[in-house]
Design an enzyme around this catalytic site. Sequence first.
Site, short mmCIF file in Angstrom:
data_model
loop_
_atom_site.label_atom_id
_atom_site.label_comp_id
_atom_site.label_asym_id
_atom_site.label_seq_id
_atom_site.Cartn_x
_atom_site.Cartn_y
_atom_site.Cartn_z
N LYS A 179 -16.20 -4.69 -3.79
CA LYS A 179 -15.86 -5.44 -4.99
C LYS A 179 -14.50 -6.12 -4.74
O LYS A 179 -13.45 -5.50 -4.88
CB LYS A 179 -15.78 -4.50 -6.21
CG LYS A 179 -15.58 -5.25 -7.56
CD LYS A 179 -14.12 -5.48 -7.82
CE LYS A 179 -13.90 -6.29 -9.08
NZ LYS A 179 -12.57 -6.92 -9.15
N SER A 232 -2.95 -2.14 -8.69
CA SER A 232 -1.79 -1.78 -9.49
C SER A 232 -1.80 -0.29 -9.82
O SER A 232 -2.86 0.36 -9.82
CB SER A 232 -1.75 -2.60 -10.77
OG SER A 232 -2.85 -2.25 -11.61
N CYS A 287 2.76 -4.97 -1.62
CA CYS A 287 3.25 -3.64 -1.96
C CYS A 287 4.29 -3.12 -0.98
O CYS A 287 4.87 -2.05 -1.21
CB CYS A 287 2.09 -2.65 -2.04
SG CYS A 287 1.24 -2.38 -0.49
#
Length: 487
Positions: A179, A232, A287
């Site tokens: 996905k 997140s 990140c």
Amino acid sequence: MTVKNETMELKNYVNGEWVDSSALECLDVINPATGETIAKVPVSTKEDVDQAVQAAKKAFQSWKQVPVPKRARVLFKYHTLLTDHHEELAKLIVQENGKAYKEAYGEVQRGIECVEFASGAPSLMMGETLSGIAEDIDSEMFRYPLGVVGGITPFNFPMMVPLWMFPLAVACGNTFVLKPSERTPILANKLVELFTQAGAPKGVLNVVHGAHDVVNGLIEHPDVAAISFVGSQPVAKYVYEKSASKGKRVQALSGAKNHHIVMPDADMEKAVANIISSTFGSAGQRCMACSAVVVVGDNNQFVEALKKKADELVMGSGMEEDVLLTPVIRKEHREKVLGYIEKGLEEGAVLLRDGRKEMDEMENGNFLGATIFDHVSPDMTIAKEELFAPVLSLLRTADLDGGLQFIHQSRFGNGATIYTKNAAAVRKFREEADAGMLGINVGVPATMAFFPFSGWKDSFYGDLHVNGKDGVNFYTKKKMITSRFDY
């Protein structure tokens, strides 16, 4: 590949075929630098997920029986195809993600390196044996695949992160349902197209586009054995808790607040260059980006040099030459970041460089100029939260202990870096910094594919990280055989 023109609706890829989603809604895929709609992506349903999972489940029965060296040969071919399409893939990243071409080209290379690692499947899948654990008794360990694995990936690395996941998963004998981010789905379709060309059988890799329903569909599906997630922090925690409650194996990579400590003896020119690239490359949307610099001592020379370098940054489209500072992914995200900037001012931080002034210079796109706050305290919102934007906070401290304390106070623990020539400071930092990936005079201390991407604290949920031996252990289960031989 399903994109034949700039606004064609993307399709899912299930059981070796491009199929229409049952979705009644589509989302625009927007070029962040121009604001143009370049494609439409379906908001697929749980029924679409089930279709893909059933195809993967069926394919698993035969794929797990394929000899490991033969599985590796598919990945060798895939490596060749990715290398042949290196430039095309980089341009697709620029188009839908917005990052600079040089960075996109580097991302493609890092993705290819993940395939290189997974191609070593015959060695990676080896078990262990011990003769004579007791009188006339031997013990052996064999690795076996888990089954169907679901992968949920973010917008900021649309190539590298999927390649963290499915090449190693399928090398270990699993099948996969991917996905991708609904913001950057075009590259995912290209990746699966090339994987099919490499010889992957039907159903081994499937792609279902969408949003929340697809995520929940994978989490809830009883035939999905494991979930790998990058995104997140709130969503990572949700995916971990919900997946684990369903009995699934799960790894969920989360947010970050990476501190870079600049010691008084650091090579200031190199430190500034590294921090500028780490902070403002990819518009700060990674990140492992530097988002907080700890200035040790009264080092205004460093601060002045940092601002001067930020003033020289070229902002623009990722395909323009010499551009480092590119747009953030969406206008909505820029609005959120603007709110953080206002919050920083309200809480008393000093705005050393206001990137908002440069937004009007760009007619289109989601641009925000390099923004630097000075005299930030660790209790301020901009010091605690992941902004995912070209915004840097400068914290002041008298010594290394103070810098380490800032790192310890953060709820995140992805990465941290120190700039120094002092061996004692390096060792103290290495031993005491409360983060999983450390840099010594390195701007982005991200690991290579053969080492685990080792975030700590709220930067990771799970037990086994992506990549390296952790990745192999995540995608396999162990079977122990104890044998008695009477002579």
